[in-house]
Design an enzyme around this catalytic site. Structure first.
Site, short mmCIF file in Angstrom:
data_model
loop_
_atom_site.label_atom_id
_atom_site.label_comp_id
_atom_site.label_asym_id
_atom_site.label_seq_id
_atom_site.Cartn_x
_atom_site.Cartn_y
_atom_site.Cartn_z
N GLY B 28 -0.58 7.08 -23.32
CA GLY B 28 -1.48 8.20 -23.09
C GLY B 28 -2.57 8.25 -24.14
O GLY B 28 -2.28 8.43 -25.32
N CYS B 238 12.08 4.02 -13.14
CA CYS B 238 10.75 3.60 -12.66
C CYS B 238 10.56 2.11 -12.91
O CYS B 238 10.46 1.67 -14.06
CB CYS B 238 9.68 4.39 -13.40
SG CYS B 238 8.02 3.77 -13.11
N TYR B 244 4.42 -2.87 -15.92
CA TYR B 244 3.15 -2.63 -16.57
C TYR B 244 3.18 -1.67 -17.75
O TYR B 244 2.57 -1.90 -18.78
CB TYR B 244 2.14 -2.09 -15.56
CG TYR B 244 0.90 -1.52 -16.21
CD1 TYR B 244 -0.05 -2.36 -16.79
CD2 TYR B 244 0.70 -0.15 -16.28
CE1 TYR B 244 -1.17 -1.85 -17.41
CE2 TYR B 244 -0.43 0.37 -16.89
CZ TYR B 244 -1.36 -0.48 -17.45
OH TYR B 244 -2.47 0.03 -18.07
N CYS B 384 2.26 7.44 -7.06
CA CYS B 384 3.47 7.88 -7.76
C CYS B 384 3.42 9.40 -7.92
O CYS B 384 2.38 9.95 -8.29
CB CYS B 384 3.53 7.22 -9.14
SG CYS B 384 4.92 7.81 -10.13
N CYS B 435 13.37 3.36 -8.81
CA CYS B 435 12.39 3.96 -7.93
C CYS B 435 11.28 2.93 -7.75
O CYS B 435 10.62 2.55 -8.73
CB CYS B 435 11.83 5.26 -8.52
SG CYS B 435 10.43 5.91 -7.57
N CYS B 438 6.10 3.30 -5.23
CA CYS B 438 4.70 2.84 -5.21
C CYS B 438 4.54 1.56 -4.39
O CYS B 438 3.45 1.26 -3.90
CB CYS B 438 4.15 2.68 -6.62
SG CYS B 438 5.17 1.71 -7.72
#
Lengths: 458, 458, 458, 458
Positions: B28, B238, B244, B384, B435, B438
């Protein structure tokens, strides 16, 4: 070390120079400046910051015109004073003249003293300012004549760009220490850059190097005249540009930097007789040499150290709990690559040895069972006086210690430097055509004692 | 996407959290914040900037105490409003409580509406603020009891840290969408981090993951209690974290990210039957997969694209002369590697296709005779809703076009995506434990319509 | 207009100069700068801002030493370029020399041209820089000798301070246009200031004026030598300093400014035969004259206009709804004072007339039944070439219009200017001892055409 | 102390509120904020700075719409935390609501505790935030109904403005402690302001005060409904607004502030039987009272203290040489006025006495032969709990010392305070209609213990 860039005959000239400086940022992170001309006046903006931080949306409105030159500045000295950020600019008998310079003048102290004796007043302590005074004090009917006559008085390394209201003038010292390339923009107009990697971004094509002792005068309409202002001396291209300084996507002194570094890595592998499980580069400086090394040795390449791309200018260390970050904030080991492995680490050079020492410890802590450090150049034994900001002999570890001492200091199991011969195999040049003074202590020119500061501030 | 970090029982706690956030910066770049506690009061600093720009020498004096949590924020929406930068903090019946959250609550709109109906006032539009209101509205004798009771009302992805004057509380949703690790500092005290790569810098050791549905209460003295606040559901880690998002030097969901990416690259090579002269990564996202690909295919790896490390937040394009930089400012081709070569380029995924299109053109302009694009994951077909800021279906190129259409759009000679099966070979996990919505559009939970903004500003 | 200040033999010299500049801020709000010396080196900081904004806690650490000079700069030209902020500083044959100057050199263009012909390079377009070049080009065994010999070449107005590593030198032009005072600090050391009001704050006592044509050389230990570098010409003290520019708490050219302005107001009352209910000043420029006027006329003084003390540098006007603020943001009428009253408004001078026009309208809107404007000086008909930044003749309303025309333009019922005779009654001096060129067009010296700018920027 | 301002039905509403805040800047220099509405959303900008520093050219683009409210904040506590700068804004059951408040709620601690017990979460420590929670927790079909029902729960002083997407609501507490005026813009639309002086700048006309206990609801089209939300109690207008706080060009509680202060000065002269040569004000607070004093006593008024208009927020004192500036940087004595004179100095009040003490010393040093201090209000013996930020009883010199002790402390030859009776002669009101608790310790309401801070930061 510095980078210079110049364009002629371009709408938004200053914005294009900004792009060029962006691509030359690796040559200097301490300051950035641009001077533009609209044919009537020169406009300047310079800041002691990165290119991306020195200019904003409004900057280019205050740098109008179709010609411009720019400079990125490198310095190891603490704070960069505003007054020492290039380009320099002054007004005198020859109108207003700006200068951007890459290199170092070895006779700066004596030149400055004699100019001062004639009444010259200096604003900075940078040798680059001398070019302006030499031209102003020189006789001549035109500014190009004054520059042409004054350049031979400067000794040492200089790739230099001048800007007047109506001309851009480029010149390179008779030894050709530092690079300077000529390219062509899409509209056929000339563009000048320290390195060819800065042509791609603006869509320019590489044409040739400015020759040693050559001065190129470019009119506002792009018309170009080449003059030999001094007889070229033996070429003394800086070999360290190939080893470390230039960007791998540049074409330099007639060779691809990328391929040269691969060859340096291969030569290093041949000289370095070692058993190991993985070869890892110190990113990004050791990357290409590590690839060449892996290829030649057959030892697989892995990225055992991950570089943190978000390292800022300042980093605030805890006062008590943990200390001595430095390299830890920039590099992180990948335990799954290193655990139980015999590792060869590749880097381009060792300066003080402190970083290597931290890297060795980091690799061992991450589980490496053996750490060999291999350097893709010979021991750096002596400072550069031609524009690379190496520390003094006292600080250069290889100047004072044997390879075995250095190995012990950094804590590696083995330490290998590339031989001078191996280096010249890598760069594919004749030794006599390169300056390798940092490895050999053989300086191609005389060196004067440094000039001392007498004022500070903004 | 976000990153969270927390420490207990540390002198200079806020400075250590700053180090952790530094190592989590890739999760982030839109904002950074820290809340600390000295046992008496909470202290906060948050800025819509990078970690290195959000804190300076003086910051940590204003963040005293021996406990702290921090957050780095990711957002694709234009400007980040100050009020939406975490950690969030408010004072109510349970004293003052701060929260740092990674993930997205799928039932945020209905939760918020029902809280508002009870009289709750919201300061931001972030789902993270809901955690504070849920706890404040809940019955319970202690803050941990209130949190424990309120967490099951939240649905979706959440790895979350709470800080009160005297406790740090960590929790992870029952599906375990997002990572959250527990480590130990040199002094034995617990430390929490989104990824294990942020343990190295502070000298901490990885211990274990916080379990799905687990809540860990840590007292100021480091004493730790683990509670299962909800029965764990089927694990839904995830998969895109491995492909990535996470840093290669992290250990995630029980596996090394670095090794996983090598395996994804190898699987891709097996599926991608192609003749070529060089394999090149899109740096740095495609690096490990490219290494795996080169190893498996026997095609040599080269760094055909060089990354500019000095790219700033803002970049000023010329208005008329040249346009559409974007990737050109970040990446530059190495002509000597590409000229006349058949090239395979490796990247982790394609979102809109615009960057790939520019890369293909750049490679062809640099002389590549053939360009194959190979992607180390299946086509990204659906957004997502669990914390990764992918664009809408309209913008996702693979949601609307066939692979052949995409190939034609980006201008490659061939385009290869890794199959779902190949991906699960790479991550070495059972498909049911991940999951992969995507890629598959199979969402493990219900999804509500988004909550709309009603106020803006500072 | 500018203000200068200098101290010797003081710990924290730069901080004391900062105090002095604070008290001289009314003489220039466009820039502030300080140069200090620690006996070994000169240190400078200058900013295009107010004194309070140009220096912070850390500034004085970077301005060490026991001697310092400072400057506040005034300019009406749009943006102040950094390079034009004083003090100026350069290094040459005579070491490093700094200069702070109040006044304007009328022969600057020809001086500069001849210095350029000798090879001098200029960094700014300020006449003050000439002092440095004149000294550098001059023969002489010491810097004071070079300055002494070079000063007579400068023509026009100059009160000037020089600083070297070891000396502070003060000088005043042979006409004595601008003030320059000598005071004594508590420790007996000399202090120099444009106005005596800047002595109070640092606890210094006024001693005397520097004489016209006098040069005072002060050693680092405070030892002082006075030299007459040029034969004094007829005194030509600027009468406008008394009328408007100096602070009322200063003692100037042998007289109290406060008392002089009271006398100007009394003289104005005698000349202005008017019936009115209240006398009001335009605050604060008309305050003392209004008090004198009220006293002499017997008409009661009221504060009919209130000054807003929080007016910032920039003020953002609405684009459409309301326009043309200007004076409204600075002054507000007091309806309860003005309603139904016959008002006499007092100000020191009228430049363009636009402000007066707005004030008259404002007073009428607030209910004044009659507005007489009375000015405590004669009509300003001609620009100043000696350091006050008056506009050109084209812009000076009294240069182009009769008093009756001006009255009609500003909308007053009556407009009264003080006569030249009345003005000299007020200042209590002989007309021959003052420069009153702005009222009389009688310039005491020749005037050259202005020097034009050829470069801009930072 | 604070100032509030609101407009409806105006293009560029936020820019007009900015103008209003500019004129109310004297009511609060610690922070400024504006919330606007375009009928769909609220927009906010707030900064802990002066109005002129808090907004720039671009600010108003981010504050679109035709309705807006604003706030200037006063605080004596060290640093103002961003989170405590008004207007406050939150989203809940009643949509998004903003509030700007002048005054202090005496029952804030108990109100907050009970709101927290119901689950409310607080973002700040300002009592103003309570208004939002009270409304959100209240039952009601519309936001105005919720506000109307919730206001009676607040006790103490409040003049308050609310803004929703479609309405501006103004209210004043049943005692009417703080002023709040209604005016009309040129286009007939309503405008609200703490003081009438802020109408002039925007070209508005004063209409009336908002009544005690009145709530005015203004629709986006300007339609206005007045409701009495609580039975008015006995009026308790703050007498200190007239004495010191309001601007002299305001019309307040039915009287001109300017004229009231003249009368206070006259009353003071009658009570103060003193022989003197000059009356001087402490500028600007004592100006009008000094004029009244001079008029009544016949002693001539002089400006014996000159105010420095360029005093910045911060001022850097020398560390060793000179200390204890404070008032010296703001005021300078005029020796020519004071030398050998018997002086009466007039100010509005004495808080700690330290400033008076410095002024007396300054006047004596400048030659005053006698210094009488005369205060145009009674001794300030007790803190204000209704919105003026007076210090605690411990710090109020008149709370602990006799007038004779204070005189001795400040070093005056005589010290005179106006009597309570004299004060009421000046304000021309009935004592029962005013709150004079700071002079009498008679508080019109109960007072609770203060609420304590539990979090800090941005």
């Amino acid at each position: 070390m510095c980078g210079i860039y110049g364009v002629v005959g371009q709408e938004e000239a200053s914005n294009l120079v900004y792009l060029g400086l962006y691509a030359l940022q690796h040559r200097g992170q301490e300051g950035a400046g641009i001077v533009s001309s609209d044919g009537k006046m020169l406009y300047r903006r310079r800041r002691p910051r990165l290119v991306s931080e020195s200019f904003d949306e409004g900057s280019f409105k205050q740098l109008p015109g179709d010609m411009a030159i720019g400079h990125v500045r490198y310095s190891t000295t603490g704070t960069t004073m505003d007054k020492n950020v290039a380009p320099f600019l002054a007004t005198g008998s020859c109108g207003t003249l700006a200068v951007a310079h890459n290199g170092t003048l070895v006779n700066f102290p004596s030149l400055r003293r004699s100019l001062e004796a004639e009444g010259a007043l200096f604003q900075s302590t940078m040798d680059s300012e001398v070019f302006l005074h030499l031209a102003a004090m020189e006789k001549g009917d035109s500014i190009e004549e004054k520059i042409q006559r004054s350049l031979p008085k400067a000794e040492g390394a200089y790739s230099v760009l001048f800007l007047t209201e109506s001309k851009l003038i480029a010149a390179r010292d008779p030894h050709g220490f530092r690079p300077l390339c000529l390219g062509r923009m899409a509209n056929g107009q000339p563009v000048l850059s320290s390195e060819s990697c800065a042509f791609d971004l603006v869509g320019a094509k590489y044409e040739r190097e400015i020759q040693a002792g050559e001065m190129v005068i470019i009119e506002r309409n792009g018309e170009m005249t080449s003059i030999q202002f001094a007889k070229p001396k033996e070429r003394k291209a800086c070999v360290f540009e190939h080893i470390y300084f230039a960007r791998p996507d540049s074409f330099l002194f007639g060779e691809s930097v990328y391929k040269t570094r691969l060859r340096l890595g291969r030569a290093l592998a041949r000289e370095c007789n070692v058993q190991a499980d993985v070869v890892i580069p110190v990113p990004d400086s050791g990357m290409m040499a590590a690839m060449g090394f892996a290829e030649e040795s057959g030892i697989p390449l892995q990225m055992g150290l991950i570089r943190n791309h978000y390292v800022g200018r300042t980093f605030i260390e805890p006062k008590q709990s943990i200390r001595g970050f430095g390299v830890k904030i920039k590099l992180n080991p990948v335990r799954s690559v290193l655990q139980g492995k015999r590792v060869v680490v590749i880097d381009d050079s060792i300066v003080r040895g402190t970083t290597c020492r931290k890297i060795v410890k980091m690799l061992r802590d991450a589980g490496a069972s053996q750490v060999v450090f291999a350097i893709s150049s010979p021991p750096t034994v002596s400072p550069c006086y031609y524009g690379i900001d190496t520390p003094t002999k006292e600080e250069l570890i290889a100047s004072n210690q044997t390879v075995e001492d250095i190995r012990a200091y950094i804590g590696a199991d083995k330490l290998v430097y590339l031989s001078l011969q191996g280096m010249y195999d890598g760069v594919k040049g004749k030794p006599s055509e390169y300056c390798d003074a940092c490895f050999s202590e053989k300086y191609p020119t005389k060196i004067e004692l440094p000039y001392l500061e007498s004022a500070q501030g903004s």
